[in-house]
Design a protein around this motif. Structure first.
Motif, PDB file in Angstrom:
ATOM      1  N   MET A 110     -17.595 -49.039  -4.310  1.00 11.22           N
ATOM      2  CA  MET A 110     -17.551 -49.686  -5.627  1.00 11.22           C
ATOM      3  C   MET A 110     -18.576 -49.013  -6.526  1.00 11.22           C
ATOM      4  O   MET A 110     -19.706 -48.797  -6.127  1.00 11.22           O
ATOM      5  CB  MET A 110     -17.867 -51.166  -5.445  1.00 11.22           C
ATOM      6  N   ASN A 111     -18.174 -48.655  -7.720  1.00  8.60           N
ATOM      7  CA  ASN A 111     -19.130 -47.992  -8.590  1.00  8.60           C
ATOM      8  C   ASN A 111     -20.108 -48.995  -9.178  1.00  8.60           C
ATOM      9  O   ASN A 111     -19.875 -50.187  -9.177  1.00  8.60           O
ATOM     10  CB  ASN A 111     -18.382 -47.130  -9.608  1.00  8.60           C
ATOM     11  N   ALA A 112     -21.247 -48.495  -9.617  1.00 12.39           N
ATOM     12  CA  ALA A 112     -22.362 -49.372  -9.976  1.00 12.39           C
ATOM     13  C   ALA A 112     -22.021 -50.337 -11.091  1.00 12.39           C
ATOM     14  O   ALA A 112     -22.609 -51.405 -11.191  1.00 12.39           O
ATOM     15  CB  ALA A 112     -23.572 -48.517 -10.362  1.00 12.39           C
ATOM     16  N   ASN A 113     -21.083 -49.959 -11.955  1.00 15.67           N
ATOM     17  CA  ASN A 113     -20.774 -50.810 -13.097  1.00 15.67           C
ATOM     18  C   ASN A 113     -19.674 -51.827 -12.814  1.00 15.67           C
ATOM     19  O   ASN A 113     -19.456 -52.721 -13.593  1.00 15.67           O
ATOM     20  CB  ASN A 113     -20.306 -49.945 -14.279  1.00 15.67           C
ATOM     21  N   GLU A 114     -18.937 -51.648 -11.717  1.00 15.48           N
ATOM     22  CA  GLU A 114     -17.729 -52.438 -11.513  1.00 15.48           C
ATOM     23  C   GLU A 114     -18.032 -53.926 -11.500  1.00 15.48           C
ATOM     24  O   GLU A 114     -18.831 -54.403 -10.699  1.00 15.48           O
ATOM     25  CB  GLU A 114     -17.041 -52.027 -10.217  1.00 15.48           C
ATOM     26  N   HIS A 115     -17.385 -54.626 -12.401  1.00 13.37           N
ATOM     27  CA  HIS A 115     -17.480 -56.081 -12.503  1.00 13.37           C
ATOM     28  C   HIS A 115     -18.885 -56.585 -12.841  1.00 13.37           C
ATOM     29  O   HIS A 115     -19.186 -57.747 -12.623  1.00 13.37           O
ATOM     30  CB  HIS A 115     -16.974 -56.742 -11.219  1.00 13.37           C
ATOM     31  N   THR A 116     -19.757 -55.744 -13.343  1.00 15.96           N
ATOM     32  CA  THR A 116     -21.101 -56.195 -13.707  1.00 15.96           C
ATOM     33  C   THR A 116     -21.392 -56.023 -15.191  1.00 15.96           C
ATOM     34  O   THR A 116     -22.326 -56.640 -15.694  1.00 15.96           O
ATOM     35  CB  THR A 116     -22.187 -55.435 -12.917  1.00 15.96           C
ATOM     36  N   THR A 117     -20.629 -55.198 -15.870  1.00 17.48           N
ATOM     37  CA  THR A 117     -20.867 -54.936 -17.281  1.00 17.48           C
ATOM     38  C   THR A 117     -19.892 -55.732 -18.138  1.00 17.48           C
ATOM     39  O   THR A 117     -18.682 -55.668 -17.943  1.00 17.48           O
ATOM     40  CB  THR A 117     -20.720 -53.438 -17.600  1.00 17.48           C
ATOM     41  N   VAL A 118     -20.446 -56.485 -19.072  1.00 14.18           N
ATOM     42  CA  VAL A 118     -19.637 -57.204 -20.050  1.00 14.18           C
ATOM     43  C   VAL A 118     -19.623 -56.360 -21.312  1.00 14.18           C
ATOM     44  O   VAL A 118     -20.677 -56.057 -21.877  1.00 14.18           O
ATOM     45  CB  VAL A 118     -20.234 -58.598 -20.338  1.00 14.18           C
ATOM     46  N   HIS A 119     -18.455 -55.962 -21.750  1.00 16.36           N
ATOM     47  CA  HIS A 119     -18.346 -55.067 -22.903  1.00 16.36           C
ATOM     48  C   HIS A 119     -18.116 -55.857 -24.187  1.00 16.36           C
ATOM     49  O   HIS A 119     -17.182 -56.652 -24.279  1.00 16.36           O
ATOM     50  CB  HIS A 119     -17.232 -54.051 -22.676  1.00 16.36           C
ATOM     51  N   LEU A 120     -18.981 -55.639 -25.141  1.00 17.13           N
ATOM     52  CA  LEU A 120     -18.901 -56.268 -26.456  1.00 17.13           C
ATOM     53  C   LEU A 120     -18.438 -55.236 -27.464  1.00 17.13           C
ATOM     54  O   LEU A 120     -19.134 -54.238 -27.702  1.00 17.13           O
ATOM     55  CB  LEU A 120     -20.262 -56.827 -26.858  1.00 17.13           C
ATOM     56  N   ALA A 121     -17.261 -55.443 -28.042  1.00 22.97           N
ATOM     57  CA  ALA A 121     -16.770 -54.528 -29.069  1.00 22.97           C
ATOM     58  C   ALA A 121     -17.586 -54.706 -30.343  1.00 22.97           C
ATOM     59  O   ALA A 121     -17.830 -55.830 -30.787  1.00 22.97           O
ATOM     60  CB  ALA A 121     -15.292 -54.792 -29.341  1.00 22.97           C
ATOM     61  N   VAL A 122     -18.020 -53.588 -30.919  1.00 21.43           N
ATOM     62  CA  VAL A 122     -18.789 -53.637 -32.166  1.00 21.43           C
ATOM     63  C   VAL A 122     -18.112 -52.741 -33.194  1.00 21.43           C
ATOM     64  O   VAL A 122     -17.604 -51.665 -32.878  1.00 21.43           O
ATOM     65  CB  VAL A 122     -20.263 -53.217 -31.960  1.00 21.43           C
ATOM     66  N   TYR A 123     -18.099 -53.235 -34.425  1.00 18.72           N
ATOM     67  CA  TYR A 123     -17.424 -52.535 -35.514  1.00 18.72           C
ATOM     68  C   TYR A 123     -17.966 -53.062 -36.824  1.00 18.72           C
ATOM     69  O   TYR A 123     -18.593 -54.139 -36.865  1.00 18.72           O
ATOM     70  CB  TYR A 123     -15.910 -52.749 -35.460  1.00 18.72           C
ATOM     71  N   ASP A 124     -17.778 -52.310 -37.897  1.00 18.45           N
ATOM     72  CA  ASP A 124     -18.211 -52.768 -39.215  1.00 18.45           C
ATOM     73  C   ASP A 124     -17.603 -54.144 -39.500  1.00 18.45           C
ATOM     74  O   ASP A 124     -16.448 -54.406 -39.169  1.00 18.45           O
ATOM     75  CB  ASP A 124     -17.765 -51.778 -40.294  1.00 18.45           C
ATOM     76  N   THR A 125     -18.393 -55.004 -40.108  1.00 15.73           N
ATOM     77  CA  THR A 125     -18.041 -56.380 -40.503  1.00 15.73           C
ATOM     78  C   THR A 125     -18.023 -57.355 -39.331  1.00 15.73           C
ATOM     79  O   THR A 125     -17.596 -58.498 -39.491  1.00 15.73           O
ATOM     80  CB  THR A 125     -16.706 -56.477 -41.282  1.00 15.73           C
ATOM     81  N   LEU A 126     -18.473 -56.941 -38.149  1.00 12.19           N
ATOM     82  CA  LEU A 126     -18.567 -57.862 -37.013  1.00 12.19           C
ATOM     83  C   LEU A 126     -19.316 -59.120 -37.430  1.00 12.19           C
ATOM     84  O   LEU A 126     -20.367 -59.056 -38.069  1.00 12.19           O
ATOM     85  CB  LEU A 126     -19.301 -57.162 -35.866  1.00 12.19           C
ATOM     86  N   ALA A 127     -18.767 -60.281 -37.069  1.00 10.67           N
ATOM     87  CA  ALA A 127     -19.388 -61.565 -37.419  1.00 10.67           C
ATOM     88  C   ALA A 127     -20.501 -61.888 -36.423  1.00 10.67           C
ATOM     89  O   ALA A 127     -20.248 -62.415 -35.336  1.00 10.67           O
ATOM     90  CB  ALA A 127     -18.331 -62.667 -37.428  1.00 10.67           C
ATOM     91  N   ASP A 128     -21.726 -61.598 -36.801  1.00 12.19           N
ATOM     92  CA  ASP A 128     -22.881 -61.718 -35.914  1.00 12.19           C
ATOM     93  C   ASP A 128     -22.976 -63.078 -35.226  1.00 12.19           C
ATOM     94  O   ASP A 128     -23.264 -63.165 -34.028  1.00 12.19           O
ATOM     95  CB  ASP A 128     -24.186 -61.518 -36.700  1.00 12.19           C
ATOM     96  N   TRP A 129     -22.786 -64.144 -36.013  1.00 18.53           N
ATOM     97  CA  TRP A 129     -23.035 -65.499 -35.539  1.00 18.53           C
ATOM     98  C   TRP A 129     -22.053 -65.965 -34.470  1.00 18.53           C
ATOM     99  O   TRP A 129     -22.317 -66.927 -33.757  1.00 18.53           O
ATOM    100  CB  TRP A 129     -23.001 -66.467 -36.720  1.00 18.53           C
ATOM    101  N   GLU A 130     -20.930 -65.280 -34.347  1.00 12.64           N
ATOM    102  CA  GLU A 130     -19.908 -65.729 -33.407  1.00 12.64           C
ATOM    103  C   GLU A 130     -20.197 -65.335 -31.964  1.00 12.64           C
ATOM    104  O   GLU A 130     -19.618 -65.914 -31.034  1.00 12.64           O
ATOM    105  CB  GLU A 130     -18.546 -65.188 -33.834  1.00 12.64           C
ATOM    106  N   VAL A 131     -21.072 -64.361 -31.766  1.00 12.86           N
ATOM    107  CA  VAL A 131     -21.370 -63.909 -30.399  1.00 12.86           C
ATOM    108  C   VAL A 131     -22.863 -63.959 -30.078  1.00 12.86           C
ATOM    109  O   VAL A 131     -23.285 -63.474 -29.026  1.00 12.86           O
ATOM    110  CB  VAL A 131     -20.825 -62.476 -30.158  1.00 12.86           C
ATOM    111  N   GLY A 132     -23.648 -64.560 -30.944  1.00 14.62           N
ATOM    112  CA  GLY A 132     -25.089 -64.618 -30.713  1.00 14.62           C
ATOM    113  C   GLY A 132     -25.459 -65.359 -29.445  1.00 14.62           C
ATOM    114  O   GLY A 132     -26.335 -64.930 -28.678  1.00 14.62           O
ATOM    115  N   TYR A 133     -24.816 -66.498 -29.188  1.00  7.14           N
ATOM    116  CA  TYR A 133     -25.096 -67.247 -27.958  1.00  7.14           C
ATOM    117  C   TYR A 133     -24.691 -66.435 -26.730  1.00  7.14           C
ATOM    118  O   TYR A 133     -25.380 -66.446 -25.706  1.00  7.14           O
ATOM    119  CB  TYR A 133     -24.337 -68.576 -27.957  1.00  7.14           C
TER     120      TYR A 133
END
Length: 207
Positions: free
Chosen positions: A1-24
């Protein structure tokens, strides 16, 4: 199993991302204090390019990795915050990646405008879901209206959806899916942040 498998949560980031929706989400995944398995997960940002993006709140974020190189097998979840890009072609790579994740059985969590993008792509046609409002999705002419739920957050198989006014409930559903906290700790967390009951704070302090 590679070191990242099932341990990394990927957060998509892009211009106009609504900061407050993923702060928690980001703050508590990165805070190991009450976690069931401290350090199991880490947040990694992912975008179509590596140039800085500017959020709706004016923060500049430097993406960690490229969306095109992201494989579902190397991720625990893909999180899609709300944004102003969702009805444009600029957002298509994120929708395509969400489809790839769902086809592979890896969870996707979408909130606010990101749910609109998934609706336009047909990804809500056969899944229970929610969004900012039923009228919002209906205005898009999508085919999944019969599966819409008037709830803060809805989980159906590998898809979590939420409206813009439910960042706490969105976070709780993500934490539950990731098994980030034991059930009593998650209940206390929601008591504090969702119900604004100070008893939740003291319960967390004693956890």
């Amino acid at each position: 199993m590679n070191a990242n498998e099932h341990t990394t949560v990927h957060l998509a980031v892009y211009d106009t991302l609504a900061d407050w929706e993923v702060g928690y989400v980001t703050a508590h995944i990165n805070n190991e204090t009450w976690q069931q398995t401290p350090g199991r997960y880490k947040i990694q940002t992912v975008s179509v390019g590596l140039d800085p993006v500017t959020t709706a709140g004016g923060l500049r974020v430097l993406p960690d990795s490229l969306l095109a190189e992201l494989k579902p097998a190397d991720s625990a979840m893909l999180i899609l915050p709300g944004n102003d890009l969702w009805p444009t072609d600029a957002y298509k790579p994120y929708v395509d990646k969400a489809r790839e994740f769902l086809d592979a059985g890896v969870p996707v969590a979408a909130i606010c405008g990101a749910t609109g993008a998934l609706a336009l792509a047909g990804l809500l046609d056969d899944r229970a879901h929610t969004s900012n409002a039923a009228a919002f999705l209906d205005s898009l002419g999508y085919a999944g209206g019969q599966h819409y739920k008037e709830e803060h957050v809805v989980v159906d198989r590998d898809l979590i959806t939420a409206g813009a006014n439910a960042p706490v409930e969105f976070a709780r559903a993500i934490f539950e899916r990731l098994e980030l906290y034991k059930a009593p700790v998650l209940d206390s967390w929601y008591k504090l942040y969702g119900e604004q009951d100070p008893a939740g704070f003291y319960e967390l302090m004693s956890a």
